[in-house]
Design an enzyme around this catalytic site. Structure first.
Site, PDB file in Angstrom:
ATOM      1  N   LYS A   6      26.614  43.611   7.389  1.00 43.15           N
ATOM      2  CA  LYS A   6      25.452  44.399   7.791  1.00 43.15           C
ATOM      3  C   LYS A   6      24.692  44.957   6.588  1.00 43.15           C
ATOM      4  O   LYS A   6      23.561  45.392   6.727  1.00 43.15           O
ATOM      5  CB  LYS A   6      25.871  45.515   8.743  1.00 43.15           C
ATOM      6  CG  LYS A   6      26.297  44.983  10.113  1.00 43.15           C
ATOM      7  CD  LYS A   6      26.599  46.092  11.105  1.00 43.15           C
ATOM      8  CE  LYS A   6      26.862  45.543  12.492  1.00 43.15           C
ATOM      9  NZ  LYS A   6      28.194  44.895  12.597  1.00 43.15           N
TER      10      LYS A   6
HETATM   11  C1  PLP Z   1      28.474  43.914  13.549  1.00 45.94           C
HETATM   12  C2  PLP Z   1      29.682  43.092  13.288  1.00 45.94           C
HETATM   13  C3  PLP Z   1      29.906  41.865  13.951  1.00 45.94           C
HETATM   14  C4  PLP Z   1      28.987  41.351  15.018  1.00 45.94           C
HETATM   15  O1  PLP Z   1      27.750  40.914  14.508  1.00 45.94           O
HETATM   16  P1  PLP Z   1      26.522  40.665  15.490  1.00 45.94           P
HETATM   17  O2  PLP Z   1      25.374  40.372  14.603  1.00 45.94           O
HETATM   18  O3  PLP Z   1      26.354  41.948  16.272  1.00 45.94           O
HETATM   19  O4  PLP Z   1      26.889  39.531  16.382  1.00 45.94           O
HETATM   20  C5  PLP Z   1      31.017  41.115  13.595  1.00 45.94           C
HETATM   21  N1  PLP Z   1      31.893  41.560  12.683  1.00 45.94           N
HETATM   22  C6  PLP Z   1      31.726  42.735  12.037  1.00 45.94           C
HETATM   23  C7  PLP Z   1      32.753  43.167  11.052  1.00 45.94           C
HETATM   24  C8  PLP Z   1      30.615  43.541  12.307  1.00 45.94           C
HETATM   25  O5  PLP Z   1      30.467  44.706  11.664  1.00 45.94           O
END
Ligand code: PLP
Length: 436
Positions: free
Chosen positions: A107
């Site tokens: 993210k």
């Molecule tokens: C947010 C997140 C996901 C999911 O990602 P999306 O884009 O919402 O599908 C998967 N793994 C981790 C560690 C995350 O923080």
């Protein structure tokens, strides 16, 4: 770059408007009117370029003149200042490590790019931008660290008491400067309800320039395309041209960005949407019926989503044609027991510690391999977070192998601060006014 709403294809708004609004009034999502094809020569020679160079090329193809090339380049070099290595584990098997940014999760790509785009568009003397976020863990850390020290912005993060891991809590509460953390005596849903109510409140909106930083913002989607291109470049250096990506999915922003990269001309053989038992999408691809359900808690809690907010974007990319979509996207689900077995298998086979989300992506690509033995493509499973963020999941022998990165150790000596509030909206509202 012009964007429409998935609920109104005649709408036209600029990238800047889409960044600050996040979501159209009609509750659709913003999508680019034009998805240009990157030139074939660039793709053919992509291994000659660095990650920031690839990112600048992709972003400028999409954004056109909304941010002049020189500014965009500087913005990207500042935002994407960490690596995204595709680490070779076995013959044609790679793990794409997306956790080398400040919050140790993928993210960071979205949050850091978004914060810098917002700051870029905020003209001198414009009103301070107030970012409100509710988090169950990963989003809050990425947004906090993404906006830390970014001028003319302030971030308020609401997180549920006792529900985030110790490292996540450090990332939320040690920032100071323009970041404040509020520990809510309640659940993640309570945090989200408070934030939603704040966005709908007339008095708060009259006083503050509020914006959300959630994963539907188009400026979080775009930077997530960068690492798909960059991985392809890395594979080409190994002499590999065919690739399958397995993406651990919750709100489907990450895989949505992969599919956007595909539509921009990245040659990908197959995408695998890997989920935990929150399996709205795998069920949809099996039955053709899209039925959301309340989320269930699992080991891979960043994927505990019963109504994936980016799914309509993916349907839109494929003009709602399920059979076209199914040619490119396969989806599998795995439960907690399988997740744990996956973690152990990766440890055994490769001496590698994968976080629970990553383990699900691994299981999915292995399953695809078994079902498609004739396919000779390279397998890349995305590692969305560093294992140290989820310490409670691992058997002791594996937990002992987890190395704590410097970013975390550096936080341990810092003072922590969170204000504490209940779940009452009026109390939250007074807090915002009192601490303006
Ligand atoms: C947010 C997140 C996901 C999911 O990602 P999306 O884009 O919402 O599908 C998967 N793994 C981790 C560690 C995350 O923080």
């Amino acid at each position: 770059m012009n964007l429409y709403s998935t609920n109104n294809k005649d709408l036209r708004i600029s990238f800047k408007e889409a960044v600050f609004n996040s979501m159209p009034q009609d509750k659709g999502l913003y999508m680019p009117v034009e998805i240009p094809q990157l030139d074939a020569d660039f793709i053919k020679n992509i291994e000659r370029y660095s990650l920031p160079e690839i990112a600048t090329k992709v972003a400028s193809a999409l954004l056109k003149d909304e941010i002049p090339a020189e500014d965009l380049k500087a913005l990207i070099e500042d935002a994407i200042n960490f690596e995204a290595p595709a680490v070779k584990l076995g013959d044609k098997t790679f793990v794409l490590e997306l956790f080398h940014g400040p919050s140790l999760a993928f993210k960071d790509f979205g949050a850091r790019f978004m914060s810098r785009v917002m700051a870029y568009f905020l003209k001198d003397g414009e009103q301070l931008l107030d970012v409100l976020v509710a988090t169950s863990g990963d989003t809050g850390g990425a947004v906090a660290l993404g906006f830390l020290g970014v001028p003319n912005t302030r971030v308020t993060i609401l997180y549920p008491e006792g529900k985030v891991s110790p490292i996540q809590e450090l990332q939320l509460t040690t920032n100071g400067q323009n970041i404040r953390a509020i520990e809510i005596k309640g659940t993640f849903d309570d945090c989200q309800a408070l934030v939603k109510q704040a966005f709908a409140d007339g008095e708060l909106n009259a006083k503050f320039r509020l914006t959300s930083a959630n994963s539907i913002n188009i400026s979080r989607l775009i930077p997530q395309t960068f690492y798909y291109f960059n991985t392809y470049a890395q594979l080409k250096k190994h002499g590999l041209n065919d690739v399958i990506f397995s993406v651990p999915s919750g709100n489907f922003g990450n895989i949505g960005a992969g599919l956007l990269a595909y539509k921009l001309g990245l040659p990908v053989k197959q995408f695998i949407a890997a989920t935990n038992i929150n399996d709205t999408v795998p069920r949809f691809l099996e039955t053709g019926v899209y039925e959301t359900k309340p989320s269930t808690q699992t080991y891979s809690n960043a994927m505990d989503v019963g109504a994936p907010s980016n799914w309509i974007r993916i349907m839109d990319l494929f003009n709602n044609d399920i059979s076209a979509l199914k040619k490119v996207v396969t989806s599998y689900r795995f439960n907690d027991e399988e997740t744990l077995a996956g973690i152990k298998e990766i440890d055994n086979k490769f001496d590698y510690v994968a976080c629970p989300h990553t383990a699900i992506a691994y299981l999915a690509i292995e399953k695809f391999r078994k079902e498609n033995p004739e396919d000779e493509s390279a397998s890349v499973f995305l590692s969305t977070a560093h294992a140290c963020k989820f310490p409670d999941i691992f058997p002791e022998a594996i937990a002992a192998k987890i190395e704590i990165p410097d970013q975390v150790t550096a936080l341990e000596s810092l003072p922590r601060h969170a204000d504490k509030l209940g779940i009452d909206f009026e109390e939250f509202k007074s807090y915002l006014f009192d601490k303006a």
